[in-house]
Design a protein around this motif. Structure first.
Motif, mmCIF file in Angstrom:
data_model
loop_
_atom_site.group_PDB
_atom_site.id
_atom_site.type_symbol
_atom_site.label_atom_id
_atom_site.label_comp_id
_atom_site.label_asym_id
_atom_site.label_seq_id
_atom_site.Cartn_x
_atom_site.Cartn_y
_atom_site.Cartn_z
ATOM 1 N N HIS A 78 52.333 61.016 27.602
ATOM 2 C CA HIS A 78 52.087 59.580 27.475
ATOM 3 C C HIS A 78 52.348 58.868 28.802
ATOM 4 O O HIS A 78 51.506 58.120 29.297
ATOM 5 C CB HIS A 78 52.985 58.996 26.378
ATOM 6 N N GLY A 79 53.510 59.146 29.387
ATOM 7 C CA GLY A 79 53.881 58.448 30.623
ATOM 8 C C GLY A 79 52.973 58.820 31.776
ATOM 9 O O GLY A 79 52.450 57.952 32.483
ATOM 10 N N ALA A 80 52.761 60.125 31.966
ATOM 11 C CA ALA A 80 51.993 60.561 33.134
ATOM 12 C C ALA A 80 50.553 60.092 33.049
ATOM 13 O O ALA A 80 49.984 59.598 34.026
ATOM 14 C CB ALA A 80 52.064 62.090 33.258
ATOM 15 N N LEU A 81 49.938 60.222 31.855
ATOM 16 C CA LEU A 81 48.544 59.804 31.722
ATOM 17 C C LEU A 81 48.413 58.295 31.846
ATOM 18 O O LEU A 81 47.524 57.790 32.542
ATOM 19 C CB LEU A 81 47.955 60.287 30.391
ATOM 20 N N MET A 82 49.284 57.567 31.145
ATOM 21 C CA MET A 82 49.207 56.109 31.210
ATOM 22 C C MET A 82 49.357 55.638 32.652
ATOM 23 O O MET A 82 48.636 54.749 33.098
ATOM 24 C CB MET A 82 50.298 55.474 30.348
ATOM 25 N N ILE A 83 50.307 56.216 33.380
ATOM 26 C CA ILE A 83 50.580 55.691 34.711
ATOM 27 C C ILE A 83 49.579 56.201 35.733
ATOM 28 O O ILE A 83 48.886 55.415 36.375
ATOM 29 C CB ILE A 83 52.024 56.018 35.116
ATOM 30 N N PHE A 84 49.481 57.513 35.884
ATOM 31 C CA PHE A 84 48.672 58.030 36.988
ATOM 32 C C PHE A 84 47.173 57.931 36.703
ATOM 33 O O PHE A 84 46.375 57.757 37.608
ATOM 34 C CB PHE A 84 49.039 59.480 37.287
ATOM 35 N N LEU A 85 46.791 58.080 35.434
ATOM 36 C CA LEU A 85 45.354 58.119 35.134
ATOM 37 C C LEU A 85 44.812 56.805 34.612
ATOM 38 O O LEU A 85 43.626 56.527 34.757
ATOM 39 C CB LEU A 85 45.063 59.223 34.110
ATOM 40 N N PHE A 86 45.654 56.008 33.972
ATOM 41 C CA PHE A 86 45.111 54.774 33.407
ATOM 42 C C PHE A 86 45.468 53.548 34.239
ATOM 43 O O PHE A 86 44.577 52.906 34.803
ATOM 44 C CB PHE A 86 45.577 54.603 31.957
ATOM 45 N N ILE A 87 46.753 53.233 34.385
ATOM 46 C CA ILE A 87 47.020 51.868 34.817
ATOM 47 C C ILE A 87 47.094 51.716 36.337
ATOM 48 O O ILE A 87 46.844 50.641 36.854
ATOM 49 C CB ILE A 87 48.268 51.285 34.090
ATOM 50 N N VAL A 88 47.408 52.787 37.085
ATOM 51 C CA VAL A 88 47.374 52.636 38.552
ATOM 52 C C VAL A 88 45.954 52.326 39.029
ATOM 53 O O VAL A 88 45.732 51.349 39.744
ATOM 54 C CB VAL A 88 47.963 53.875 39.256
ATOM 55 N N PRO A 89 44.941 53.113 38.614
ATOM 56 C CA PRO A 89 43.580 52.694 38.975
ATOM 57 C C PRO A 89 43.069 51.595 38.044
ATOM 58 O O PRO A 89 41.989 51.063 38.260
ATOM 59 C CB PRO A 89 42.762 53.979 38.790
ATOM 60 N N GLY A 90 43.848 51.248 36.995
ATOM 61 C CA GLY A 90 43.396 50.401 35.894
ATOM 62 C C GLY A 90 42.639 49.155 36.300
ATOM 63 O O GLY A 90 41.543 48.908 35.810
ATOM 64 N N ILE A 91 43.223 48.330 37.173
ATOM 65 C CA ILE A 91 42.507 47.126 37.575
ATOM 66 C C ILE A 91 41.839 47.303 38.937
ATOM 67 O O ILE A 91 40.673 46.989 39.086
ATOM 68 C CB ILE A 91 43.427 45.895 37.531
ATOM 69 N N PRO A 92 42.550 47.834 39.961
ATOM 70 C CA PRO A 92 41.907 47.889 41.290
ATOM 71 C C PRO A 92 40.593 48.662 41.277
ATOM 72 O O PRO A 92 39.588 48.174 41.794
ATOM 73 C CB PRO A 92 42.941 48.603 42.156
ATOM 74 N N ALA A 93 40.591 49.839 40.673
ATOM 75 C CA ALA A 93 39.397 50.683 40.782
ATOM 76 C C ALA A 93 38.280 50.211 39.869
ATOM 77 O O ALA A 93 37.126 50.569 40.071
ATOM 78 C CB ALA A 93 39.752 52.131 40.471
ATOM 79 N N THR A 94 38.591 49.394 38.858
ATOM 80 C CA THR A 94 37.538 48.962 37.931
ATOM 81 C C THR A 94 37.055 47.561 38.301
ATOM 82 O O THR A 94 36.044 47.403 38.987
ATOM 83 C CB THR A 94 38.069 48.982 36.487
ATOM 84 N N LEU A 95 37.844 46.545 37.892
ATOM 85 C CA LEU A 95 37.433 45.174 38.201
ATOM 86 C C LEU A 95 37.512 44.905 39.700
ATOM 87 O O LEU A 95 36.697 44.177 40.253
ATOM 88 C CB LEU A 95 38.315 44.185 37.435
ATOM 89 N N GLY A 96 38.503 45.519 40.370
ATOM 90 C CA GLY A 96 38.606 45.344 41.814
ATOM 91 C C GLY A 96 37.348 45.821 42.507
ATOM 92 O O GLY A 96 36.756 45.108 43.319
ATOM 93 N N ASN A 97 36.915 47.023 42.169
ATOM 94 C CA ASN A 97 35.693 47.564 42.743
ATOM 95 C C ASN A 97 34.504 46.664 42.458
ATOM 96 O O ASN A 97 33.694 46.368 43.332
ATOM 97 C CB ASN A 97 35.428 48.952 42.141
ATOM 98 N N PHE A 98 34.414 46.244 41.215
ATOM 99 C CA PHE A 98 33.256 45.447 40.818
ATOM 100 C C PHE A 98 33.256 44.090 41.522
ATOM 101 O O PHE A 98 32.217 43.616 41.995
ATOM 102 C CB PHE A 98 33.273 45.251 39.293
#
Ligand SMILES: [Cu+2]
Lengths: 553, 228
Positions: free
Chosen positions: A77-97
């Motif tokens: 839960h912790g590793a996936l949420m942090i490294f895979l979901f929320i670290v790229p969560g905003i920058p790589a999605t809305l940030g990129n867009f």
């Protein structure tokens, strides 16, 4: 590259068309969308693992999980949420867009690097997923490659646990390293983009606050991530070769691991939450029809948080045996972070004051964010206080505080942004009523999950435990009920958006919210080249409620 | 970008669809400087660990350091310094559009990289022969001083990671060199040589810190520069 061959004035979703054009795209908008789908997949998996844990914890005593399975689940839960979901969560999605659109650029500075960072992310994600698969007979070849069982150390990989456990820590840690590399490349790309590709007239003091937030985030991504990178590499070296860095048996120092780990992992919470600050700063003025109160302070506060955030890491280590002097110093500096954070909250609230507020779904999420983040910040002060932290450290109080910051902050911010920019991204409108119902479920479920956890922590319930004393039963039950409402809320809200994107007949106008920032001045969805002509900026972004000349509504 | 085939012997900067050439140049440079910052922080973690352990176990570290062959280290320092010089000269040649000279200077720089790696290999081999090598029988012997494991652990991690960067730098310079062969450089366009050289200087710079820290920290014996 085929940029010159296809129709650059058509919408980005269909020009060029075909699956191949998507997987090889260098268009920041498409890369943002590809990231979005990938991270939401992991949000779902990690969310399910949380619900399994909460189900087990609903009753005292072992129910259907074994203690070791529980360890694996909270690590997953912790590793996936942090490294895979929320670290790229905003920058790589809305940030990129949004970053190129908001500054009036055609793309990010290094479009191919942008695509590369996406695929590096995918590679990291695949390694992480293989590393958490429980050993199965049919996949026994994985074992010989070093996948010796799912990680069970928690997402922090503390030495010496991570060195002594038989689990596939080297692979898991390597996955985090690869993901970190992807994050560095994204951050670097954004810094250069914001420095070099602003449209004429888009001066620093006219930049939207989301850009300031993303800029501060990118600085942290670029400067903090390499340190955790080398730390994780050292863990691998220590596990595989027996070099003595973190393991006391080998002459190393476990506290050094904590220092090096938290040097990144404290600032990383600002990677998660600073862009969310930016999102909220965009939404509140639009739906209050008022200029953002104290624009400059909001921008400088982002930078201040990013900078001061580099010097507070040891507040995670007050009970780890650091000296009194450093404990006091880190406690005081941690209090210092509260100042720019509070400045932001005051600015948002002052923006709403006497505004003509419309309670749309994005606005509800933004207001929810302000409330939840205030709780997060206030309880953070408790934990920064030395005497109090000795008691609260490693209890559910920390768990609740952390989730108020990250879920109440970053995830709610992402939800706010997804609803706000949904018309721009898809060219469609979502169902407003369903959006509001989703918000109620998420907000209520979230608080019902974590308010009981604050109480549990104050009563002394330790975190990471698989079982508990009977006196904690009622609060655990409440928290479990809340977690299911929360999970259902996210599913409902995201399905509403997904449904609208696929099937809605309601076309979005270019600027449905009457916003003044640049991304709304191009079509919805934007054309491949973003703008038919490079825009020329003549004023700040937040002149709401003031007479403005020459504005096309 | 493959769209610049309009003029066969076009000599200016490559067309980038979303920005003009001066912007592309300054973006590439800023990008490289930022990347160098990340590299320094990557090594920063190792330097921090080294500082801590040297302070805690000074005696063991001094003694362990005397096992290193400072003569090889010094020679490698000279090799890298010289290669940084040729890399800087290559930038100047590229700015003047002298592609042949760029080619020669970059070839020398890459050659120095090879010499560096060979010398490093000789050193590693000597350590390996003496059993000073992670997970060798001697290393895993309980008699082996635990603080030596910290010193040599850091030694191998730091120099190993640095050697990896030497190889990456050589790759980057080879990419820049290939463009010199087809006469791509001119007053208007020399970005690859410049960013490649920037990276190479960093590789050199890190070694300049590694050498005294690792080899000279423990009063090396001046009579046996190349070890026993
Ligand atoms: Cu922290």
């Amino acid at each position: 590259m085929s940029d010159t061959q296809h129709n650059t004035q058509g919408d980005y979703l269909h020009n060029p068309s075909g699956l191949w054009s998507w997987v090889t795209t260098t268009d920041h908008k498409r890369i943002g969308l590809m990231y979005l789908f990938t991270i939401l997949l992991f949000f779902f998996v990690a969310g399910i693992s949380a619900l399994i844990m909460r189900t087990e914890l609903a009753h005292a005593g072992p129910d259907f999980l074994k203690a070791q399975q529980y360890n694996v689940l909270f690590t997953l839960h912790g590793a996936l949420m942090i490294f895979l979901f929320i670290v790229p969560g905003i920058p790589a999605t809305l940030g990129n867009f949004l970053i190129p659109l908001m500054i009036g650029a055609k793309d990010v500075a290094f479009p191919r690097l942008n695509l590369l960072s996406y695929y590096i992310y995918v590679i990291g994600a695949i390694i992480a997923v293989i590393a958490v698969i429980p050993p199965v007979e049919t996949l026994s070849f994985l074992k010989s490659l070093g996948f010796t069982g799912p990680a069970d150390t928690g997402w922090t990989f503390y030495a010496p646990y991570s060195l002594d456990t038989g689990a596939a820590i080297p692979w898991m840690v390597f996955a985090a390293f690869v993901l970190g590399f992807s994050s560095i490349l994204t951050g670097l790309n954004f810094i250069v983009t914001i420095h070099k590709l602003r449209a004429p007239g888009m001066t620093w003091d006219r930049l939207p606050v989301f850009i300031w937030g993303s800029y501060a985030t990118a600085v942290i991504q670029t400067l903090a991530t390499p340190v955790v990178g080398i730390t994780l590499l050292l863990v691998i070296m220590e596990r595989l070769m027996g070099v003595g860095i973190f393991d006391a048996k080998l002459g190393g120092d476990p506290v050094l691991y904590e220092h090096m780990f938290w040097f990144y992992s404290h600032p990383v919470v600002y990677i998660m939450v600073l862009p969310a600050f930016g999102i909220v700063g965009e939404i509140i003025p639009v739906f209050s029809r008022k200029p953002l109160f104290g624009y400059k302070m909001v921008c400088y506060a982002s930078l201040a948080i990013a900078i001061v955030g580099f010097f507070v890491w040891a507040h995670h280590m007050f009970v780890a045996g650091i000296s009194d002097f450093s404990a006091i110093a880190f406690s005081v500096i941690t209090f210092g972070v509260a100042v720019p954070t509070a400045v932001k909250v005051f600015n948002w609230v002052s923006t709403m004051y006497k505004g003509s507020i419309s309670f749309t779904t994005p606005m509800l999420y933004a207001m929810g964010f302000v409330f939840l983040f205030m709780v997060a910040g206030t309880t953070g002060i408790f934990l920064a206080t030395l005497a109090v932290d000795v008691f609260y450290h490693d209890t559910y109080f920390v768990v609740a505080h952390f989730h108020y910051t990250i879920q109440g902050g970053a995830v709610i911010g992402l939800m706010a942004g997804l609803h706000f920019w949904f018309p721009k991204i898809t060219g469609k409108m979502y169902n407003e009523l369903a959006g509001k119902i989703g918000w109620v479920l998420v907000f209520a479920g979230f608080n019902l999950t974590f308010i009981p956890q604050f109480i549990l922590g104050m009563e002394g319930m330790p975190r990471r435990y698989f079982d508990y004393l009977p006196q904690f039963q009622p609060m655990h039950m409440l928290s479990t009920v809340g977690s299911f409402i929360n999970g259902f809320g996210y599913t409902f809200a995201l399905l509403n958006l997904f449904y609208a994107a696929m099937f809605s007949k309601v076309k979005a106008p270019a600027n449905p919210w009457n916003s003044l920032s640049l991304e709304w001045k191009t079509a919805s969805p934007p054309i491949t080249e973003n703008f038919a002509e490079t825009p020329i900026v003549t004023e700040g972004t937040y002149n709401y409620g003031r007479p403005v000349e020459g504005l096309a509504h | 970008m493959s769209s610049h085939s309009t003029a066969e012997n076009y000599q200016g900067p490559p067309h980038v669809h979303h920005m003009d050439a001066p912007t592309a140049y300054s973006a590439a440079k800023l990008g490289m400087w930022l990347f160098l910052a990340t590299e320094i922080l990557l090594f920063g973690g190792l330097f921090a660990a080294f500082a801590l352990f040297r302070w805690m176990y000074l005696e063991a570290f001094e003694h362990a350091s005397q096992q290193l062959a400072w003569g090889w280290g010094a020679l490698n320092t000279l090799v890298l310094l010289f290669s940084s010089f040729t890399a800087a000269m290559a930038v100047e040649a590229a700015q003047k559009g002298n592609n042949q000279r760029v080619f020669r200077l970059l070839a020398i720089t890459i050659g120095c990289g090879f010499i560096f790696l060979i010398i490093k290999f000789i050193e590693y081999r000597a350590k390996y022969v003496h059993g000073i090598w992670p997970s060798s029988a001697e290393w895993n012997d309980p008699q082996f001083n635990a603080h030596y494991k910290s010193f040599f652990g850091l030694y191998f991690c730091m120099t190993g990671l640095h050697a990896l960067h030497v190889i990456l730098g050589m790759g980057l310079l080879a990419w820049a060199l290939r463009k010199a062969r087809v006469n791509r450089y001119s007053k208007e366009y020399y970005t690859p040589v410049e960013v490649g050289a920037l990276y190479w200087h960093l590789v050199d710079l890190i070694w300049i810190y590694l050498f005294p820290l690792l080899y000279l920290v423990g009063h090396p014996s001046w009579h046996t520069p190349f070890g026993h």
